[in-house]
Scaffold this active site. Structure first.
Site, PDB file in Angstrom:
ATOM      1  N   VAL A 228       1.294  -1.222   0.170  1.00  0.00           N
ATOM      2  CA  VAL A 228      -0.137  -0.089   0.107  1.00  0.00           C
ATOM      3  C   VAL A 228       0.861   0.822  -0.533  1.00  0.00           C
ATOM      4  O   VAL A 228       2.119   1.598   0.170  1.00  0.00           O
ATOM      5  CB  VAL A 228      -0.921   0.196   1.342  1.00  0.00           C
ATOM      6  CG1 VAL A 228      -2.064  -1.293   0.984  1.00  0.00           C
ATOM      7  CG2 VAL A 228      -0.006  -0.155   2.355  1.00  0.00           C
ATOM      8  N   GLU A 229       0.467   2.000  -0.117  1.00  0.00           N
ATOM      9  CA  GLU A 229       1.100   3.887   0.172  1.00  0.00           C
ATOM     10  C   GLU A 229       0.368   4.390   0.963  1.00  0.00           C
ATOM     11  O   GLU A 229       0.886   5.163   1.500  1.00  0.00           O
ATOM     12  CB  GLU A 229       0.319   4.197  -1.462  1.00  0.00           C
ATOM     13  CG  GLU A 229       0.814   3.280  -2.824  1.00  0.00           C
ATOM     14  CD  GLU A 229       0.504   4.383  -4.131  1.00  0.00           C
ATOM     15  OE1 GLU A 229      -0.153   5.512  -4.089  1.00  0.00           O
ATOM     16  OE2 GLU A 229       0.966   3.965  -5.391  1.00  0.00           O
ATOM     17  N   THR A 230      -0.279   4.238   1.222  1.00  0.00           N
ATOM     18  CA  THR A 230      -1.181   5.794   2.466  1.00  0.00           C
ATOM     19  C   THR A 230      -1.630   4.006   3.428  1.00  0.00           C
ATOM     20  O   THR A 230      -2.342   3.336   3.026  1.00  0.00           O
ATOM     21  CB  THR A 230      -2.443   6.032   1.842  1.00  0.00           C
ATOM     22  OG1 THR A 230      -1.561   6.943   0.610  1.00  0.00           O
ATOM     23  CG2 THR A 230      -2.700   6.873   3.506  1.00  0.00           C
TER      24      THR A 230
ATOM     25  N   ARG B 132       2.227   7.452   2.675  1.00  0.00           N
ATOM     26  CA  ARG B 132       1.527   8.957   3.303  1.00  0.00           C
ATOM     27  C   ARG B 132       0.963   8.162   4.304  1.00  0.00           C
ATOM     28  O   ARG B 132       0.152   7.396   4.852  1.00  0.00           O
ATOM     29  CB  ARG B 132       0.546   8.522   2.133  1.00  0.00           C
ATOM     30  CG  ARG B 132      -0.084  10.446   2.852  1.00  0.00           C
ATOM     31  CD  ARG B 132      -1.534  10.415   1.730  1.00  0.00           C
ATOM     32  NE  ARG B 132      -0.845  11.550   0.550  1.00  0.00           N
ATOM     33  CZ  ARG B 132      -0.541  10.542  -0.045  1.00  0.00           C
ATOM     34  NH1 ARG B 132      -0.759   9.077  -1.028  1.00  0.00           N
ATOM     35  NH2 ARG B 132      -0.342  11.348  -1.771  1.00  0.00           N
TER      36      ARG B 132
ATOM     37  N   GLN C 132      -4.944   0.956  -2.736  1.00  0.00           N
ATOM     38  CA  GLN C 132      -3.619   1.475  -2.314  1.00  0.00           C
ATOM     39  C   GLN C 132      -3.851   1.938  -0.608  1.00  0.00           C
ATOM     40  O   GLN C 132      -2.536   2.879  -0.299  1.00  0.00           O
ATOM     41  CB  GLN C 132      -3.073   2.689  -2.804  1.00  0.00           C
ATOM     42  CG  GLN C 132      -2.449   2.324  -4.127  1.00  0.00           C
ATOM     43  CD  GLN C 132      -1.717   0.522  -3.456  1.00  0.00           C
ATOM     44  OE1 GLN C 132      -0.363   0.885  -3.435  1.00  0.00           O
ATOM     45  NE2 GLN C 132      -1.745  -0.606  -4.298  1.00  0.00           N
TER      46      GLN C 132
END
Length: 382
Positions: free
Chosen positions: A99-101, A133, A320
């Site tokens: 994942v990004e966040t 993030r 994400q």
């Protein structure tokens, strides 16, 4: 694989007994908002039969979130999804890299009361170092985003105001999203956080903490007056809740045409201290719901309103995102409603026995003791 969702069609009759016994309140109404093509800046009136329609918006109710509030008879003819049992988090790196966040709940995840949970600073620093993030979402409406920023700072955490989304902010953002008329007023049953966010958004308000000392002297023929220009009643957690507020809010919702009833959340309990659980905002919302016989629009978790807002604000794909929380019926359901991965931590409201109770139908993708397990599980897999 990280996504362990198994969709199983089952009859409602077979699953009618699988209602989570922890949820003593009615499940929140959840909705997503789409601007109607017929809306215009001149359409500022409030239709008593459908206040959202009159302001130029369509309501698309999330069917999966609304399923639990259907009657048992309606369940008999429907099918719905059940998730596979949650698995203990064993490979933190795999989840982190997928994942990004990360969206974190605050109470029970980052802190309890005014006490920081062990290992939180190092965990957040590690995630930031990997380019993730971080966003912090709380149903607690007693503080504004700015006030929460100061709390993070007091606890030694560096978090920007833009990374914080409290339900107090969500209430004001929701009113802005539906073009709530600026000539209408908002009656607040809640604390300073809601007032500050309404003021920043440019809305007129009354009520709040200053009504905490007001009393009603009942006597023959007494009639309580209320402001007929109130177009919305916002209810959040309120330590100064009293009968005056109940009656005032009730009069506005019942007697002012088209008056909106908005709840910041319906949490049954909250963490005012780290010693015990305390009655949450759901108790205040329940009082107004009971007296008005109306269900509120809920802008906090598990409603997807904040998730939609965050995704749009940062340009994030929901697939994400990993939602990390300590509550099944708010945090985990919030993530599932938004199409995110979910991680339950056992450092707050939910215990392992509650998660594994056969009657619990809300299953996260993974669970672990606390978020600092990201560090120890990471080291164990190297």
């Amino acid at each position: 694989m990280l996504s362990r969702v198994a969709l199983v069609s089952v009859s409602a009759a077979a699953a009618a007994a699988a209602v989570n016994p922890q949820n003593h309140h009615h499940p929140p109404r959840t909705l997503s908002l789409k601007r109607s093509s017929s809306s215009s800046n001149n359409n500022k009136g409030i239709d008593s039969s459908n206040p959202l329609k009159s302001i130029g918006f369509k309501c698309n109710f999330n069917s999966s979130s609304m399923a639990a509030s259907s009657s048992s008879s309606s369940r008999a003819d429907s099918t719905f999804a059940i998730r596979a049992s949650a698995q203990p988090l064993q490979n933190a790196d795999e989840l982190i890299d997928s994942v990004e966040t990360f969206i974190f709940d605050c109470d029970g995840v980052i802190w309890k009361g005014d006490t920081l949970i062990d290992g939180v600073p190092d965990t957040l620093d590690m995630l930031r170092s990997k380019g993730k993030r971080l966003i912090f979402v709380t149903n607690n409406s007693t503080k504004s985003r700015k006030q929460y920023g100061k709390k993070f700072e007091t606890l030694g955490l560096t978090v920007t105001e833009e990374e914080i989304f409290a339900s107090s902010f969500a209430a004001a953002a929701y009113l802005k999203s539906i073009d709530f008329p600026k000539d209408k007023k908002v009656y607040v049953i809640g604390e300073d956080g809601i007032l500050k966010e309404l003021e920043l958004a440019g809305f007129q308000y009354l009520g709040g903490p200053e009504d905490g000392d007001k009393k009603i002297e009942l006597k023959p023929g007494y009639l309580m007056e209320h402001d007929e220009n109130v177009g919305a009643v916002v209810v959040g957690f309120d330590r100064y809740f009293n009968y005056y507020k109940v009656q005032y809010g009730t009069l506005c919702v019942r007697e002012n045409p088209g008056c909106l009833f908005i709840a910041t959340n319906r949490d049954a309990v909250t963490h005012l201290t780290d010693a015990q659980e305390w009655a949450g905002g759901g108790s205040m919302v329940g009082a107004i719901s009971g007296s008005t016989q109306r269900e509120p629009v809920v802008v906090g978790k598990p409603s997807t309103f904040m998730m939609d807002y965050v995704a749009k604000e940062f340009g994030i794909l929901k697939s994400q995102i990993c939602m990390v929380g300590d509550r099944l019926d708010t945090d985990i359901l919030f993530g599932q409603n938004g199409g995110c991965k979910t991680l339950l931590v056992l450092s707050g409201v939910t215990s392992l026995s509650m998660l594994q109770n056969p009657n619990n139908t809300i299953q996260p993708d993974f669970y672990t003791k606390k978020i600092s397990d990201f560090l120890s599980l990471k080291a164990a897999t190297v």
